[in-house]
Design an enzyme around this catalytic site. Structure first.
Site, PDB file in Angstrom:
ATOM      1  N   ASP A  24       0.680  -1.072  -0.076  1.00  0.00           N
ATOM      2  CA  ASP A  24       0.068   0.148   0.081  1.00  0.00           C
ATOM      3  C   ASP A  24       0.930   1.218  -0.082  1.00  0.00           C
ATOM      4  O   ASP A  24       2.033   1.178  -0.271  1.00  0.00           O
ATOM      5  CB  ASP A  24      -0.954  -0.116   1.386  1.00  0.00           C
ATOM      6  CG  ASP A  24      -2.346   0.445   1.013  1.00  0.00           C
ATOM      7  OD1 ASP A  24      -2.335   1.735   0.353  1.00  0.00           O
ATOM      8  OD2 ASP A  24      -3.200   0.083   1.301  1.00  0.00           O
ATOM      9  N   ASP A  38     -10.297   3.016  -3.668  1.00  0.00           N
ATOM     10  CA  ASP A  38     -10.985   1.950  -3.306  1.00  0.00           C
ATOM     11  C   ASP A  38     -12.583   1.889  -3.871  1.00  0.00           C
ATOM     12  O   ASP A  38     -13.183   2.850  -4.032  1.00  0.00           O
ATOM     13  CB  ASP A  38     -11.415   2.000  -1.793  1.00  0.00           C
ATOM     14  CG  ASP A  38      -9.994   1.738  -1.016  1.00  0.00           C
ATOM     15  OD1 ASP A  38      -8.902   1.812  -1.636  1.00  0.00           O
ATOM     16  OD2 ASP A  38     -10.049   1.232   0.107  1.00  0.00           O
TER      17      ASP A  38
END
Ligand code: GAL
Length: 740
Positions: free
Chosen positions: A492, A556
């Site tokens: 990430d 997302d």
């Protein structure tokens, strides 16, 4: 996520129009400061020198570029008691904020009245989204008819931050706010494929709701009503009303179902809708059939693991002719293991047999520098469980994959955030938290099934979930992953912004991925490297060069049409960069039971939207990572995930992404080149009405491709002339393959 401080939810009001007098707008007049101080909650704090801020846009676009972390919004506002006059429920006040990025605490006159996100006392983890907070009308924090100070503390985890959107109000909770029509139960199939479902009307209010529930099924093609039934209903807190319907077998397409409750005194109503599920994927054959990609890459000298995906009645017996030196096949399980030292392309003939016959497939094992030659097919814990993932859930996912999905090529079992401890061992090594008692044992179990294991980390000191990140421990972490036997790393960006330039340039953006790439290269395992930095710096232009097997191209995803379609239909600039070993990743799948935490719900995508989701992601050559609770796969979802001809489009060896060939207001056509010279074509209806979409073989390089196959139904279509026309359902798709 955590929603402790509010009593009921006022979401319904936020989504429906209501009497204006019952609420006031709080969209204007806000002031803002970056940073954090407990004093900023206080009504007596002097915010005169704070800068004005608009709620139409993020703080980044208003002079606070590159600012992540804390920021405060303050507003002085009179809350008139006149808003109570027209309200049926006079006991609850609703504060509605049309999107908070990412987490917030709401103070009214110095008192904390609502909060979203966080673990314990911090608000550093959670999710972007709308907030509708309900507080009691007699809460002493509210000063009726006087000036109130509303102070909102925000924590932005990265990227855009703040409070921004269209609608911001304080008002009385609407009569329908505490009511919900719960249609989360599954559609079940009765005799003759009839469809059944139970609907529940619930409320958290003590008000006794009386009225009518109208149940209606319509054909979305011509809006004709197929079923229509109205019942008297009554419900109150703790005493829900349940309605179960049963409708006869319908054709293979989705019908619109609506449930409308109308309250008799106020005449107010709320509606929920469903689409009926329909399975297009043919019933699996008992005859043996080898599925999966045509090519598979591994590095020389590293452990090799490949499970031959094969359907058909068990037991199956496997054979593989032409395996390179160093590999062996278990003929009973179809698992190929070993180590190949010599680089090269090895053509192999795979065979699988059962008592009904045999099937063979040509397959190339490429031993070289590039792995992940086709997009990853697997499961990831995030969209289902968020931070509440645990060892047992991962094992359930692995077992289910073997029982129901691996025959079609699914093979990765990926743990997302939430496995890490909060402190490293004294040696500096990364350790698991108590939810994962023995990662090595879990990985061994996954490998014993022939499946692969994935894990997650972040280059900053902390992950997005607030657990340990790999910052300054990259070598150590890569070694630990190697020792455990990890095959896939999702990496990430979270909290890396704390340790890099405030406005990172391209080199800064590449850096953490280069560092981890170098660490992974020191261990002797094939570890797929998946970047998750949301597309920053046009990652598709440099992801391959930095050694990524895939890179997220977006923020997302959530399980709404807006989220899924905004992401999917905007994969345009990155398309040309997809290639074997290096793919764009528009984020994980939102089909099945999703929830990002402790509670799962059926995806809010309609059945047609789900066909669109899987078809589009396959056309884009995206990694397909199932994001649902695998222990609860229903028949419809299983049909979506086990269509070998659809998966073959995703897994096509050419590794190209589809291109948007036609775009109108109502529909889009996307075309993908395939290794066999054919083309996969998605005819997508992005409107709310049925559309007739025509494909002309004289255009878009389709000349000479005379055969046309309905991919979901796996059958050739009879067409004449140069055009093919399909009627496509709202938000649905017709996925076809054209070939010579
Ligand atoms: C986000 C990422 C999600 C999930 C989450 C974990 O940044 O986009 O897919 O991995 O972090 O905290």
């Amino acid at each position: 996520m955590m929603r402790k401080l509010f009593l009921l939810t006022c979401m319904a009001a936020a989504l429906t129009l209501r009497v204006a007098a019952q609420e006031i707008s709080i969209a204007k007049g806000w002031k803002f400061a970056i940073g954090d101080s407990t004093q900023w909650a206080s009504p007596t704090y002097n915010d005169q020198n704070w800068k004005p801020i608009s709620l139409a846009h993020s703080w980044e676009s208003q002079g606070y570029k590159g600012e992540d972390g804390f920021g405060w919004y303050r507003l002085h506002v009179v809350i008139p008691s006149s808003i109570k006059e027209k309200a049926y429920l006079k006991d609850s006040v609703c504060i509605y904020l049309d999107a908070v990025d990412d987490n917030d605490e709401v103070y009214l006159n110095g008192k904390l009245v609502a909060k979203y996100g966080g673990k314990g006392s911090d608000i550093k983890t959670g999710n972007y989204g709308p907030r509708s907070y309900t507080i009691a009308a007699n809460n002493p924090a509210i000063l009726w008819d006087k000036e109130n100070v509303l102070a909102i503390r925000i924590f932005d985890t990265g990227g855009d931050g703040g409070i921004y959107g269209n609608k911001f109000t304080i008002g009385m909770a609407d009569l329908m706010d505490p009511v919900s029509i719960n249609n989360d139960a599954e559609f079940s199939y009765g005799d003759n494929n009839s469809l059944n479902k139970a609907i529940k009307l619930t409320t958290t209010s003590n008000y006794v709701y009386k009225g009518k529930l109208a149940f209606k099924v319509t054909d979305p093609e011509n809006n004709s009503v197929i079923y229509d039934k109205t019942n008297d209903v009554q419900f109150t807190a703790g005493k829900p009303f349940t309605y179960t319907f049963n409708i006869a077998r319908l054709e293979k397409r989705s019908y619109r179902v609506s449930y409308t409750f109308t309250e008799e005194k106020s005449g107010k109503s709320i509606t929920k809708t469903d689409g009926t599920p329909y399975v297009l994927t043919p019933y699996p054959s008992s005859k043996p059939q080898i599925n999966g990609p045509d090519v598979y890459g591994a590095r020389p000298g590293n452990p090799f693991l490949y499970l031959i995906p094969a359907g058909g009645k068990r037991p199956l017996i496997y054979a593989a002719e032409g395996l390179p030196d160093g590999l062996k096949l278990d003929v009973n399980t179809g698992i190929i293991t070993g180590v190949v030292n010599q680089k090269g392309d090895y053509p192999v003939t795979l065979t699988v047999k059962n008592n009904l016959g045999a099937n063979t497939k040509k397959f190339i094992i490429k031993i070289g520098d590039v792995i992940g030659l086709t997009p990853a097919l697997g499961w990831n814990s995030w969209n289902a469980f968020g931070l509440s993932v645990n060892d047992e859930k991962v094992r359930v996912a692995a077992k289910t994959m073997i029982e129901k999905l691996s025959a079609h090529g699914w093979n990765f079992v990926n743990i997302d955030d939430g496995w890490e401890a909060e402190q490293r061992a004294a040696s500096g090594e990364i350790v698991t938290n108590q939810k994962f008692p023995d990662m090595k044992a879990t990985t061994d179990f996954v490998h014993s099934l022939g499946l692969k294991m994935g894990i997650y980390s972040s280059p900053g000191p902390r992950t997005c979930g607030g657990y340990l990140g790999s910052w300054q421990h990259e070598d150590q972490d890569a070694k630990t992953y190697g020792d455990w036997g990890i095959d896939y790393l999702k990496y990430d960006w979270c909290s890396y912004s704390e340790v890099t330039a405030k406005i990172p340039n391209l080199d800064d953006m590449k850096k953490p991925y280069q560092v981890m790439r170098a660490s992974l290269d020191k261990i002797h395992r094939d570890i797929m490297f998946s970047f998750c930095q949301y597309g920053m710096g046009d990652v598709w232009k440099w992801g391959a060069e930095v050694g990524g097997n895939s890179w997220r191209s977006t923020g997302d995803i959530t399980d709404t049409w807006k989220s899924m379609s905004d992401i999917g239909f905007n994969q345009i600039a990155d398309g040309p960069y997809a290639q074997p070993g290096h793919f764009n990743d528009p984020d994980m799948l939102v089909v099945g039971k999703v929830g990002w935490g402790d509670n799962q719900h059926n995806t809010h995508l309609t059945p047609d939207e789900q066909y669109t989701h899987i078809s589009l992601w396959s056309l884009l050559s995206s990694p397909l990572l199932i994001g649902c609770d695998m222990g609860k796969l229903d028949r419809f979802t299983l049909g979506l995930l086990t269509n070998d001809e659809v998966l073959a489009i995703d897994q096509d060896a050419l590794g190209k992404s589809a291109k948007q060939a036609i775009k109108t207001d109502n529909y889009q056509v996307w075309i993908k080149d395939l290794a066999d010279g054919g083309k996969a074509v998605g005819l997508f209806n992005i409107s709310d009405q049925y559309q007739t979409i025509t494909l002309n073989r004289d255009e878009n390089d389709l000349k000479g491709l005379t055969k046309i196959r309905d991919v979901w139904q796996q059958k050739y279509l009879i067409t004449s002339g140069n055009t093919y026309t399909a009627k496509v359902a709202p938000h649905g798709v017709m996925l076809v393959k054209l070939s010579k």
